[in-house]
Design an enzyme around this catalytic site. Sequence first.
Site, PDB file in Angstrom:
ATOM      1  N   HIS A 112       0.830  -1.221   0.000  1.00  0.00           N
ATOM      2  CA  HIS A 112       0.000   0.000   0.000  1.00  0.00           C
ATOM      3  C   HIS A 112       0.860   1.265   0.000  1.00  0.00           C
ATOM      4  O   HIS A 112       0.331   2.379  -0.053  1.00  0.00           O
ATOM      5  CB  HIS A 112      -0.948   0.015   1.202  1.00  0.00           C
ATOM      6  CG  HIS A 112      -1.982  -1.064   1.160  1.00  0.00           C
ATOM      7  ND1 HIS A 112      -2.852  -1.218   0.098  1.00  0.00           N
ATOM      8  CD2 HIS A 112      -2.284  -2.063   2.036  1.00  0.00           C
ATOM      9  CE1 HIS A 112      -3.651  -2.260   0.324  1.00  0.00           C
ATOM     10  NE2 HIS A 112      -3.312  -2.805   1.489  1.00  0.00           N
ATOM     11  N   HIS A 153      -6.344  -7.314  -0.609  1.00  0.00           N
ATOM     12  CA  HIS A 153      -6.546  -5.874  -0.778  1.00  0.00           C
ATOM     13  C   HIS A 153      -5.892  -5.429  -2.078  1.00  0.00           C
ATOM     14  O   HIS A 153      -4.838  -5.938  -2.463  1.00  0.00           O
ATOM     15  CB  HIS A 153      -5.927  -5.103   0.389  1.00  0.00           C
ATOM     16  CG  HIS A 153      -6.480  -5.494   1.717  1.00  0.00           C
ATOM     17  ND1 HIS A 153      -5.967  -6.552   2.436  1.00  0.00           N
ATOM     18  CD2 HIS A 153      -7.500  -4.987   2.445  1.00  0.00           C
ATOM     19  CE1 HIS A 153      -6.659  -6.668   3.562  1.00  0.00           C
ATOM     20  NE2 HIS A 153      -7.596  -5.734   3.598  1.00  0.00           N
TER      21      HIS A 153
END
Lengths: 435, 555
Positions: A112, A153
Site C-alpha cells: 500500500h 486488498h
Amino acid sequence: MLHAVRRTGLVFFPAYDWAISPSHPEREERLLYTQDQVLEEGLLDIDGIIEYRVRPAGFEDIRRIHFCVPDEAAVTTESHLISAGGCLVAADAVLKGEVESAFALVRPPGHHAMRVVHGNRGFCNINNEAVMIEYIREKYGIRRVAIVDTDCHHGDGSQDIYWHDPNTLFISIHQDGRTLYPGSGFPHETGGPNAQGMTINIPLPPQTGEEGFLYVLEELVMPLLEKFEPELVINSAGQDNHFNDPITNMNFSARGYAALNARLRPDIAVLEGGYAVENALPYVNVGIIMAMAGMDTSCVKEPNYDTDYRPQPSEITGYIADLVDRLRGVFLEGGLKTVPCEEGEVVQRSRDIYYDTDNIHERQHEKIRCCKACPGAFSIASTSNRGQHILAVHVPLGACRACRDIGSAWFEEGTRGAFTHVYLQDRVRGVYEKT
Amino acid sequence: MILGLDVGGTQTDAVLIQEGRVVAAAKTPTTGDLLATLRIALENTLGHVDPGRLVRMAFSTTMATNAIVEDRLDDAGMIVSSGPGLNPEWFSVGPSYHVVDGCLDHQGFETKPLDRSAVMNAASSILNAGIPVLGVVSKFSVRNPWHELQAADWVGHSFSHVAMGHRISGALNFPRRIATTYLNAALYRLHKNFSDALIHILREKGLSGPRYLLKPDGGTIDLDMSIQRPAQTAQSGPAASVMGALALDGCEGVTLVLDVGGTTTDMSVVIDGTPLLKPLGIRLGPYQTLIRSLLTHSIGIGGDSEVRMAQDGKLKIGPVRRGEPAGFGGPAPTPTDAMITLGLLDAGKRDVSRLAMEKVGETAGWDGAATAERILQGMAEAIAASARAFVYDINAQPVYTIHEVLADQRVEPTSVLIIGGPAPQIAGYIGKALGLPCRFPRHYGVANAVGAAVARVTSEITLQADTQRGSVIISEAAVENDIDAGFTMDQAMSLGRAVLCRQAAINGADEKGLEISILERQAFTMIRGYMRTGRNIRLKMGITPGLIPEWKRGG
C-alpha cells in the site's frame, strides 16, 4: 532425504520485536505460528530449500523509488528496512542463480506504500516489491518485470508506483474495492498515458473460492503474462484471501494458495498481508513454500477445512466468468480504449490520498510528459495535513533527452517555489537530491 | 583421580587426571571389538593405580555411531500421527512404520483425536513381525504430549521398550523427531548390552565410581541414564576434541579449534570458553536428528592422507587414507612423510619417507625437501580454506529479530588452537595460511581423552506456556501442568530452573553450583479480534557445555 524439485530460497524475518501497536494485527506474534509450522514440518531440512539471513536495506535503496517526506528516517523503522532488505536478499539469491525462486516471508508488508510517502497506509510505509525491483534493475540490468498481486486488498501502492511504467506489468487480484479497503482497483484503472494497459485490476466478489481464483489465473493472468513476456515474475503474496482471515471476506484455502503458486511459478514471492495468524498463515505459508519447491502439497490442509470450508456459490462462479470474459476482451483482444496522448504533451491529474493507519490526508497534483521514446518524466506536488508541501520530480530509467530536460527544468523551477522540500529522482544519472 | 577414555577410529586414548593435572596417558589401537579395546585401554592406563582412588570415569565411545553407520540397528516399529502438512509417509523409517489418524495443532490443541483402533492394529502388526521395541511420535507433541502418552498407554505394555518423541528434545521438527525416536528405539538393546558389559568390566577392575558417557554437545550423561536415550551418545568424538582444547587451553577470545587427526581434521569455534552449538541437531549416518551437538566441521585431510601429483601438476592431499605413512611401511606418501623428511618428526624410516617425497615431486622437478615443504603448505592452505568457509557459514545463519540483525555479531577467530598428533609440526604452516597466531597445548596428543574426562553434565529444557490453552509444558522432563491466565515469565523462569536442576541431577550432575544459561526467552501477547486472549511464553534454558570445577586449566 527429501529433495526440492526447484531450488527455493527462503528469507524469514518474523520481526519478533516489532509491532505497529500492541493489539494491531501487524504485531510481534504474526509470523510466530508460521515459524512453528515451518520448523515442525522440517521444511528447512529439505535438500534444495535454503534459508538466507536478512540484512537491512539502505536509504539509497529506498530513494530509487520513494519520495519520503520529509526523509527516509522519518517514515521508516528498522523493521521496515530489514523487511525491504530481506527482499533484496531473496532477489540476489535468484538473480545470482543460487536458487530458482525465493520467498521473502518478511514483516511489515509494503504494497500500500505509494511513490510519495508521508506515513503509514494499510500497515505499509515502504513498498518492499518496488524497492526490490528497482534494486534488481539497477544491479542486474533487468527491464521487463511483472507483478502479480494476490493479496486480498488492492495493491494500490504498487499500482501507483508503476502507473507510468510501460516496462512493468502490474496485475492485482483482490476483493472488490466496493467491499474492502482501500476501495480502489477497478478495471477502468489501466495505467498512465505512457503505460496504458500495463495496469490490470481484477476485483473479485466476496466469497470467491479457490475455484474462482484458479479460473482467473488460468484464463486471464497466465495469458497476460505470456503476452507481456516478463524477464521476472514477482508475486505480492498476501494471504488474506483465506477463509479464516478476520478482516476480509474471501474463501481461499492453503491448498488453493499452493496450487496458485505451483501454476504461477513466481521467481520471487514477497509476503504481504494475511492476519489469520493462527489458523491460516501457518498452513498457507507451508503450502506456498512446498509449491515453490515443486513438491506435492496434497497433504497440506487446515485442520478445520473439512468442517468450515464452504464451496464457492454458483452465482459467484457466473459473475467471475463474465468478468474474466470482459477483461480478456479489454486486455487480450485489443478492446482497451486508450486516451490519445500527443508526444511532448504534459498531462495532469489531481487526487486525494488517505493514510488510514497514520490519519494523514494528502493532496497530489501530478504532471507527466507524454513520450513515445521512454516511460516519461513526471512530477508530483504533494501537500499533507502535517504541513508538508513538496515537489517530487522523477526521471525514469532509459529517459529520453527531452524528458531529462523537462525533469531538470521542473526541479529548477521547483527550487524557486514555496515548497518545504523539492526532490529529484534521476534514475538515468543515479542522482537523488533533496532541498 | 579421574579417568578419561576416548575411542577413536584408529586409536583409543586414555588419561588419568589427579588434582586437576594429567598424570598418565596411554594410546591403544582400536580394534573391531569395542569392549576388548576398552578393556585393554583400561589396563594400559590404570597399571598399578588403586581402583578405589578413581572418583569419576568418563567415556567417549563409538558404539552408537558404529551401529548406525554400519547399519546394525535393531528393528523398531513406529507409530506416527501427523495431521496436515508434509506427507508423513515421506519420513518412513524402519521395517514397520504406521501412520495413524490424530492431529494436534501448533498450539497443542487437539484438532482430531488419536485413532485408538488404528494404534492397536499398528501395534499388533509390529508385534506380529517379531519386533519388541516401539517408537511413538506425533506432530507437535512437544506442545502437547497427549497423543504419544495415549499410544504408549494403550499398547506400550506389549513391548520391551517404548521411545516417545517428546522426551528427546523440546525442539520443533517432526521428521527429525521421528528419526531420533526411531534411533533411540533401535539402539536400545545394543546400548543396554554395551553398557552392561562396560559396567561388568569396570566392576572386574574394581572401579565403582560414577560413570559418564560423552555426548555430541560436549556434555556428559550418567551411563545408566543414557539407556533411555542411547542415540545421544553417538558421534561424541568431535565434541571430545573441542572440550579437550577448552580444558588444556581455556580458549580466550574467539578461538578456531583444529583437531588434526590421521584421516580427518575437525574444526570448531570456541568463544570465550564456550563452544558454539549446532542450531538444531546432528546428522547420524542417513538420519537428521534432534540430538544437540557442538558445531563442528570435518574435512578429509590429516597426517595419513594420501598425497599425489595430479595431471594438472598440482598436489592433491586426501581425502583418502590408504594406511600408514610410507615411512612406517605404508603404501602411499603422506603429510607425515613430509614431516619426517623435513626432520620435523623423528619417527619411521626417514630415507623411505624422503624417497616417497622425491617420487611425488619428480614430474615437477622438485627434490624431496621442496616437495615435503609444498605438501605441508598445501595441507595448511586446504585446512585454512575449509576453516574460512566454516566461519562464513556460521555468520550466514538466519536471525529473527531486529535486535539480532542490528547487533550483527559476527564470529571472527582471533587465534587458532591445534590439537592432535601432528599439532606441533603443522601449527606454523596453518598459522601462516590463516594469518592468525597459532598454538598447541601440552598433552595435544591425548586432548580428546582429557575432554571426555573433565566435561560436565549438560542438560536443556524447553518450556512453553500458553495461558489460552491453560498449560505449561516442559517436554524433555515430562512436565505438563495446568496454569491460570495470570502465569508470568517470572513463574516460568523459576519453574524452568527447578526442572532443569532436577533434570541435570538425574543425568548425573552435582546439584551444587550449576551454571544455567538462558538460551531463548520470549513472550507474545495473543490477540484475537483486537482482544487479548492470552500469553505465549517460550523459554529455553540449559547447562551449557563446560568443565567440571575440579579441573585446573592447562593440565
